[in-house]
Design a protein around this motif. Sequence first.
Motif, PDB file in Angstrom:
ATOM      1  N   VAL A 184       0.775  -1.217   0.032  1.00  0.00           N
ATOM      2  CA  VAL A 184       0.001  -0.173  -0.045  1.00  0.00           C
ATOM      3  C   VAL A 184       0.842   1.177  -0.032  1.00  0.00           C
ATOM      4  N   VAL A 185       1.830   1.301   0.908  1.00  0.00           N
ATOM      5  CA  VAL A 185       2.781   2.402   0.739  1.00  0.00           C
ATOM      6  C   VAL A 185       3.523   2.553  -0.465  1.00  0.00           C
ATOM      7  N   LYS A 186       3.764   1.512  -1.126  1.00  0.00           N
ATOM      8  CA  LYS A 186       4.477   1.383  -2.565  1.00  0.00           C
ATOM      9  C   LYS A 186       3.565   2.141  -3.590  1.00  0.00           C
ATOM     10  N   GLU A 187       2.216   2.054  -3.469  1.00  0.00           N
ATOM     11  CA  GLU A 187       1.417   2.592  -4.292  1.00  0.00           C
ATOM     12  C   GLU A 187       1.397   4.082  -4.323  1.00  0.00           C
ATOM     13  N   TYR A 188       1.813   4.684  -3.314  1.00  0.00           N
ATOM     14  CA  TYR A 188       2.217   6.183  -2.898  1.00  0.00           C
ATOM     15  C   TYR A 188       3.322   6.392  -3.818  1.00  0.00           C
ATOM     16  N   LEU A 189       4.496   5.829  -3.479  1.00  0.00           N
ATOM     17  CA  LEU A 189       5.669   5.906  -4.094  1.00  0.00           C
ATOM     18  C   LEU A 189       5.528   5.818  -5.652  1.00  0.00           C
ATOM     19  N   GLY A 190       4.565   4.856  -6.083  1.00  0.00           N
ATOM     20  CA  GLY A 190       4.794   4.722  -7.439  1.00  0.00           C
ATOM     21  C   GLY A 190       3.784   5.715  -8.336  1.00  0.00           C
TER      22      GLY A 190
END
Length: 255
Positions: free
Chosen positions: A230-236
């Motif tokens: 979920v955090v990586k969704e923001y990063l991507g």
Amino acid sequence: MASSAVPPNHSDGSKHRKHYLPLESNPDVFTQLIHRLGVSKNLVFQDVYSLDDPDLLSFIPRPALALVLVFPTATETYEKEKAAREAAREEYHGKGEEEDVVWYRQTINNACGLYGILHAVSNGPAHLFIEPESLLSRILTKCIPLAPTERALALEDSEELEHAHHAAAVQGDSVVPQSAEDDVDYHYVCFVKSHKNGHLYEMDGSSKGPIDRGALANDEDVLGEMAVSVVKEYLGREEDGNVGFSLMVLVQDGA
């Protein structure tokens, strides 16, 4: 320095009554503030330097109790995606024992760091580390029975909370804005595991309510595979990758 403004009006159409200096995205500053609020000194914030490197992750005590993500908001991608998501959601009205998580609507300008902290320590295992009769304990006792609008006003009205926040906001290494009414272009979002239903929740005070991201395994924390994705969704979301992003984790200090 990292924090962000919230939408310019309360849900009832009124202007902000309170403006805070933004908190620096600094685990020492965040730790000082939770201790000032009345969280046991056994809990501390730490930086998360990588979500992929097992060696760097191994230095983080587990379980991870909450994550606080800091990211830039002054981008077209973020604004469009958030507007579309919020338009499709119903307004949250949870309160009292019916809530699976304790959520705070943000109505204090530039205080999203504080709301991230409140979400982190009011939910999951972290809530067990709140000292009895502390400022935070009294805030929770007052706020939990209230609907979101009344709960938000209760936070605004707390002079003790304002003083504790100000003491933390003038710490750190960044230059403090000259005025609390000066908007900045960063925002804090918190991720917690509900101590009631075991689900992962995305907690953003400038949204319409908490976002249920799904069930976590009994032994899974907020640095497990699901939460990290979920955090990586923001990063991507941004073409420039993770420029301007930082991540802090709330843990029990083993020292």
